[in-house]
Design an enzyme around this catalytic site. Structure first.
Site, PDB file in Angstrom:
ATOM      1  N   THR A  30     -31.667  91.695  68.914  1.00 14.63           N
ATOM      2  CA  THR A  30     -30.745  90.720  67.897  1.00 14.63           C
ATOM      3  C   THR A  30     -31.263  89.434  67.717  1.00 14.63           C
ATOM      4  OG1 THR A  30     -29.371  90.163  69.813  1.00 14.63           O
ATOM      5  CG2 THR A  30     -28.491  92.093  68.384  1.00 14.63           C
ATOM      6  N   ASP A  31     -32.153  89.054  68.657  1.00 16.26           N
ATOM      7  CA  ASP A  31     -32.715  87.597  68.599  1.00 16.26           C
ATOM      8  C   ASP A  31     -33.300  87.323  67.636  1.00 16.26           C
ATOM      9  OD1 ASP A  31     -31.621  87.367  71.189  1.00 16.26           O
ATOM     10  OD2 ASP A  31     -33.372  86.853  72.307  1.00 16.26           O
ATOM     11  N   LYS A  68     -27.712  84.979  63.292  1.00 14.41           N
ATOM     12  CA  LYS A  68     -27.002  85.293  64.691  1.00 14.41           C
ATOM     13  C   LYS A  68     -26.273  83.873  65.185  1.00 14.41           C
ATOM     14  CE  LYS A  68     -28.141  86.961  69.310  1.00 14.41           C
ATOM     15  NZ  LYS A  68     -28.808  87.448  70.298  1.00 14.41           N
ATOM     16  N   THR A  73     -31.779  96.115  73.061  1.00 14.88           N
ATOM     17  CA  THR A  73     -30.745  96.593  73.852  1.00 14.88           C
ATOM     18  C   THR A  73     -30.211  97.985  73.309  1.00 14.88           C
ATOM     19  OG1 THR A  73     -30.207  94.307  74.674  1.00 14.88           O
ATOM     20  CG2 THR A  73     -28.726  95.821  75.118  1.00 14.88           C
TER      21      THR A  73
HETATM   22  N1  GLU Z   1     -33.635  89.559  73.674  1.00 11.15           N
HETATM   23  C1  GLU Z   1     -33.854  90.829  73.323  1.00 11.15           C
HETATM   24  C2  GLU Z   1     -34.192  90.888  71.781  1.00 11.15           C
HETATM   25  O1  GLU Z   1     -33.668  90.312  70.978  1.00 11.15           O
HETATM   26  C3  GLU Z   1     -33.074  91.754  73.778  1.00 11.15           C
HETATM   27  C4  GLU Z   1     -31.373  91.401  73.625  1.00 11.15           C
HETATM   28  C5  GLU Z   1     -31.273  92.286  72.208  1.00 11.15           C
HETATM   29  O2  GLU Z   1     -31.429  93.446  72.094  1.00 11.15           O
HETATM   30  O3  GLU Z   1     -30.506  91.824  71.261  1.00 11.15           O
HETATM   31  O4  GLU Z   1     -34.825  91.752  71.682  1.00 11.15           O
END
Ligand code: GLU
Length: 431
Positions: free
Chosen positions: A164-165, A243, A88
């Site tokens: 972030t996942d 996380k 994101t």
């Molecule tokens: N779930 C996605 C990822 O980890 C998008 C959310 C984000 O950027 O944290 O890439």
């Protein structure tokens, strides 16, 4: 259906055999049909045979291009390389379609985050464009090679923009694959996209850049919001960060150790630890064995579930509490528990089995209860205080490099890059 005379996002009215439907054109598939976005935000597919007529209601406006920022190179500023992998952080939502698109060229980044210009000369590179949940260990190797190139080009530091996942996995994997780097390698991301008022992108990127520009830190770390406020970020050690929240901007926490530093966007930096800076010769090793699994213990675990892993090379068992598993047969409902112990004993003869804990804080200890001692007798090794994510990347990396299973078992408990805390400070809990 005739060949298209429409453009993407044109507002169309489609007459089908039974009704009229309006929506924005997303995609025309010549043979199959058409995909439109309804006012509700949902996409709808209409089959070619059902379409009687298509009317153009409104032409799509051309999307505004990001302002082109002239990139000047200042001799007085350090150079930072931003490697984009997805997520994101450098993304904007197209409110017509709901689609999220990435903006990562130096010019786009500087137009979105103009503050960066005052901190460093920015160069950038798209390595991947994917959600981090889709990353594979091969991507860590590709990223590592790109980082090695950037290091050799003489940059002051690298920012990796990342979803972030699975950022904790990548940070841990990079920590093992690139040891003793001569520069900071900072992963950052965002929980909210850049064009939302509550976006965390700008602060996370600016703090990452300030930390690189103003300190002599060397190593792999994560930079994310320190609190729900927009005033500071924490720098977390790459093998010790998790996380902890699905959506809060301050979701990342250092586990069992303090964050390395707190960084304010104006460049004020407070170090909370001093044990981060290891001088050494850069060692890059991207070998990784993917046949390693993480298996979570739970009430109701069936030992037969482990048979899937018969041909694997290693297992991380995320146990309960101090590192326990349901291995005690007490009554008629638990008769099968002793089968789990027997299965673990059998598997551990051919692969390392490392136990971590569902409780991220603290250390596993197989010497306290009989359950732990029995697991140890079955050949299960303690993951000490390693996070499950870190233990997984370490085991995959060790197995990618060492053939002898007994040696890998020993090395799992050898502290390579600070992934095992020598002392767990009380105040690190929920810091
Ligand atoms: N779930 C996605 C990822 O980890 C998008 C959310 C984000 O950027 O944290 O890439």
């Amino acid at each position: 259906m005739k060949k298209s005379k429409f453009s993407q996002y044109d507002l169309l009215e489609i007459a089908t055999i039974s009704k009229k439907i309006s929506g924005l054109l997303i995609q025309e598939l010549e043979k199959e049909g058409i995909v439109i976005k309804l006012a509700s935000g949902y996409n709808m597919f209409i089959k070619k045979d059902e379409i009687k007529d298509i009317k153009l209601v409104k032409k799509a406006k051309q999307a505004k291009q990001a302002a082109v920022v002239k990139i000047s190179h200042s001799k007085n500023l350090p150079t930072i390389s931003i490697l984009h992998t997805g997520g994101t952080v450098a993304a904007k939502v197209d409110y017509r379609t709901g689609a999220v698109s990435a903006h990562f060229s130096p010019s786009e980044l500087l137009s979105m985050f103009p503050e960066l210009k005052k901190i460093a000369n920015i160069q950038s590179n798209l390595v991947f464009q994917m959600f981090s949940e889709d990353l594979e260990p091969e991507h860590w190797s590709i990223l590592t090679k790109q980082i090695e190139k950037e290091i050799k080009s003489g940059v002051k530091g690298i920012i990796i923009t990342h979803g972030t996942d699975t950022m904790s996995y990548t940070a841990a994997a990079l920590s093992f694959m690139i040891q003793d780097p001569p520069i900071p390698i900072i992963l950052t991301g965002a929980q909210r996209s850049s064009d939302r008022a509550s976006s965390d992108s700008a602060l996370n990127l600016i703090c990452s850049a300030q930390f690189i520009a103003k300190t002599n830190f060397k190593g792999v770390a994560i930079c994310m919001h320190a609190t729900e406020e927009d005033d500071a970020c924490f720098i977390h050690q790459g093998t010790k960060a998790k996380k902890m929240h699905t959506s809060r901007r301050d979701s990342f926490r250092s586990i069992n150790v303090l964050p390395i530093a707190k960084v304010h966007p104006n460049g004020d930096i407070t170090f909370l630890r001093s044990d981060y800076n290891k001088e050494g010769k850069l060692k890059v090793n991207t070998n990784f064995e993917k046949r390693v699994a993480i298996v979570k213990m739970r009430p109701g675990f069936n030992p037969k579930e482990l048979s899937v892993y018969d041909n694997y090379k290693g297992l991380i068992i995320e146990g309960t509490g101090l590192g326990h598993a349901p291995i005690n047969s007490i009554d008629k409902y638990t008769k099968h528990h002793k089968e789990l112990l027997a299965k673990l004993a059998k598997l551990s003869k051919k692969m390392p089995i490392v136990i971590t804990s569902q409780s991220p804080y603290g250390r596993t200890n197989l010497n306290v209860y009989s359950t732990g001692r029995d697991l140890q007798s079955a050949g299960v090794i303690s993951g000490l205080d390693m996070l499950t994510e870190t233990a997984y990347t370490k085991l995959g990396w060790l197995l990618g490099n060492i053939k002898d299973v007994e040696k890998v078992k020993k090395e799992m408990q050898n502290n390579y890059v600070g992934e095992i805390a020598e002392v767990i400070e009380d105040r690190a809990f929920l810091y």
